[in-house]
Structure formats: C-alpha cells, structure tokens
Design an enzyme around this catalytic site. Structure first.
Site, mmCIF file in Angstrom:
data_model
loop_
_atom_site.group_PDB
_atom_site.id
_atom_site.type_symbol
_atom_site.label_atom_id
_atom_site.label_comp_id
_atom_site.label_asym_id
_atom_site.label_seq_id
_atom_site.Cartn_x
_atom_site.Cartn_y
_atom_site.Cartn_z
ATOM 1 N N ARG A 185 0.821 -1.205 0.000
ATOM 2 C CA ARG A 185 0.000 0.000 0.000
ATOM 3 C C ARG A 185 0.859 1.262 0.000
ATOM 4 O O ARG A 185 0.465 2.295 -0.540
ATOM 5 C CB ARG A 185 -0.948 -0.014 1.197
ATOM 6 C CG ARG A 185 -2.083 -1.025 1.038
ATOM 7 C CD ARG A 185 -2.949 -1.110 2.279
ATOM 8 N NE ARG A 185 -3.632 0.136 2.571
ATOM 9 C CZ ARG A 185 -4.736 0.552 1.960
ATOM 10 N NH1 ARG A 185 -5.283 -0.161 0.992
ATOM 11 N NH2 ARG A 185 -5.305 1.702 2.302
ATOM 12 N N ASP A 197 1.202 -0.842 10.664
ATOM 13 C CA ASP A 197 -0.178 -1.270 10.859
ATOM 14 C C ASP A 197 -0.702 -0.709 12.181
ATOM 15 O O ASP A 197 -0.263 -1.112 13.256
ATOM 16 C CB ASP A 197 -0.227 -2.804 10.865
ATOM 17 C CG ASP A 197 -1.644 -3.351 10.914
ATOM 18 O OD1 ASP A 197 -2.568 -2.576 11.214
ATOM 19 O OD2 ASP A 197 -1.810 -4.552 10.655
ATOM 20 N N ASN A 202 -6.021 10.712 10.239
ATOM 21 C CA ASN A 202 -7.069 10.397 9.282
ATOM 22 C C ASN A 202 -7.440 8.921 9.270
ATOM 23 O O ASN A 202 -8.565 8.564 8.933
ATOM 24 C CB ASN A 202 -6.597 10.823 7.878
ATOM 25 C CG ASN A 202 -7.525 10.360 6.789
ATOM 26 O OD1 ASN A 202 -8.550 10.984 6.522
ATOM 27 N ND2 ASN A 202 -7.182 9.250 6.138
ATOM 28 N N TYR A 252 -18.177 1.448 16.354
ATOM 29 C CA TYR A 252 -17.561 2.494 15.538
ATOM 30 C C TYR A 252 -17.969 3.880 16.046
ATOM 31 O O TYR A 252 -17.124 4.772 16.190
ATOM 32 C CB TYR A 252 -17.982 2.317 14.076
ATOM 33 C CG TYR A 252 -17.524 3.416 13.157
ATOM 34 C CD1 TYR A 252 -16.240 3.413 12.614
ATOM 35 C CD2 TYR A 252 -18.374 4.469 12.822
ATOM 36 C CE1 TYR A 252 -15.823 4.435 11.761
ATOM 37 C CE2 TYR A 252 -17.969 5.484 11.976
ATOM 38 C CZ TYR A 252 -16.688 5.468 11.447
ATOM 39 O OH TYR A 252 -16.275 6.475 10.615
ATOM 40 N N LYS A 263 -15.522 7.052 17.450
ATOM 41 C CA LYS A 263 -15.486 8.395 16.887
ATOM 42 C C LYS A 263 -15.827 9.452 17.938
ATOM 43 O O LYS A 263 -15.430 10.617 17.800
ATOM 44 C CB LYS A 263 -16.409 8.488 15.667
ATOM 45 C CG LYS A 263 -15.867 7.704 14.474
ATOM 46 C CD LYS A 263 -14.451 8.159 14.114
ATOM 47 C CE LYS A 263 -13.852 7.438 12.952
ATOM 48 N NZ LYS A 263 -12.494 7.906 12.599
#
Length: 244
Positions: A37, A55, A81, A140, A144
């Site tokens: 990547r 990672d 990000n 999730y 956040k």
C-alpha cells in the site's frame, strides 16, 4: 514550507487531502499499513516527500510509526485520518481510538492536530468501562466519540497547539461508498484548511468542524472527568502515558 503527516493516506479522503496539499507546495509525508500500500500511495501522490509504513491495528507497530515520524523531523501539522468501519471490534478500537492516542503522545508536538471523527459519533457512548485489548462492546460510533474526546483533552492540555476534530460527512470515497450523498471535495477540504490556513476561523482549538464550519457534537465530549478517564484507560492499555 510547512510539513504535514497524514495517517491513513494510501487511498480515500486521506490521499485526496494529501494530494491537494502537495499541489499547493507543502511537504507531505504519507502513511500506509504495509509496503504494498505504501508503493501504491507514492505512485498515486507524486510529489509526496516520504511514506511511513505501519499497521495501526498493532500497538507495537503504531509506536514504530511514531518513531519513524520523529526520525523524519518535527511536523507543522499531523492529521489523524486513519480509520476503519467494517472490521472486527478489536481492529476498530485499535485503529480509531488507541492509535491516535499513541501517536498523539509519542510524535513530537506539532503546531496543528486534526482528528477525523464522524457524524455517527452522535450515537456513540464513551463506554470507558468496556475498554479491553479485544475491543469489547465498543462500536464504531463510540470510537469516533473517543477521538473527539481526545481532541478536546489535547486542546485543553496543550494551549500552544491548534487541535480540532473533523466530520468529513458521508462522502463518496472508499469508506462512504460510491452512492454517498455528500460532496467529495468537501469531504477533505476541512482537513487541508485546518492544516495550513491563516484564516482566524481555522486558528482555533477544541472545535468540531463539518465542511469548514463548526458543528453540533455529542456533549459527552466536554465532560472533563470522562476525558481524563479516557486518557487513563488508553495509557493503561498501551503502556504510553499522556505527556504533561
């Protein structure tokens, strides 16, 4: 020339924001979770200064990402990000909550910090009693909320840093999917604006932005006791204490 480090910038909104800043002449260091990547990221963001590989779902690798960032030099801005959505609970917790905590603590303090949250944090709960290395019942939305709480704690403790959180909206990028209704450019414009702008509206701290405007957020994020418990629990799980 300002230097900026983006986590999770191999693709998606992170890479779009990085490319926009490269085109404006800024020195940008990318991040990818593995070597393949990383090659992809550098090919798709010509002009990037460097890419750091690690990672963020692994505590030790996340610490090595911080070491590599410090070896590069002191950044003017760091943009947290990286994030995952459809993944096992442990991975979501590690990448979305613990990784930005570790990197905030270990990377040399920049002038500006940005944390990618989500409008879904409004349905989140601090869930600090569920903090385990396995992720427990943390969702999730919870993670956040955690990252917004971290941002608020950093803004309070480090008055010399502009630390802000961003809701990129439901943008048609990798995580949002092609059918997402929001504007793609608006999905990353706030990050680039907060990273480098001299606009007085951007030179603030402890705020929550959506599309370059302050936006309502979950009031749990302002609870100082919850913020302190968050830092304490993250420190206990990672072995990294929040710097004074």
């Amino acid at each position: 020339m300002a230097s900026i480090f983006f986590t999770g910038s191999a693709d998606g909104l992170g890479q779009l924001a990085a490319k926009a800043l490269i085109e404006q002449g800024y020195q940008v260091v990318l991040h990818a979770r593995n070597a393949e990547r990383a090659r992809h990221a550098m090919l798709n963001a010509p002009g990037a200064a460097h890419v750091i590989v690690g990672d963020l779902s692994d505590i030790d690798e996340t610490k090595r990402v911080a070491e590599a960032a410090n070896a590069w030099g002191r950044f003017d801005a760091v943009i947290h990000n990286a994030g995952v959505y459809q993944a096992p609970a442990r991975t979501v917790f590690m990448v979305n909550t613990l990784a930005p905590y570790i990197l905030t603590c270990l990377i040399r303090r920049p002038r500006r910090l940005m944390y990618l949250s989500s409008g879904m944090h409004l349905q989140g709960w601090a869930s600090l009693e569920s903090f385990t290395a396995a992720g427990g019942r943390i969702s999730y939305s919870d993670t956040k909320l955690h990252v917004l709480m971290l941002c608020k704690a950093v803004a309070r403790k480090w008055p010399d840093v502009y630390a802000n959180a961003v809701d990129p909206g439901w943008a048609p990028a990798k995580m949002g999917g092609r059918g997402a209704p929001d504007d793609l450019q608006e999905g990353y414009a706030t990050q680039t604006w907060l990273a480098v702008s001299d606009d007085p509206r951007a030179k603030v701290s402890g705020r929550y932005f959506r599309h370059r405007a302050e936006s309502p957020y979950n009031p749990q994020a302002d609870d100082l006791m919850l913020q302190e418990r968050l830092l304490s629990r993250c420190g206990a799980l990672t072995g990294v204490a929040f710097p004074a």
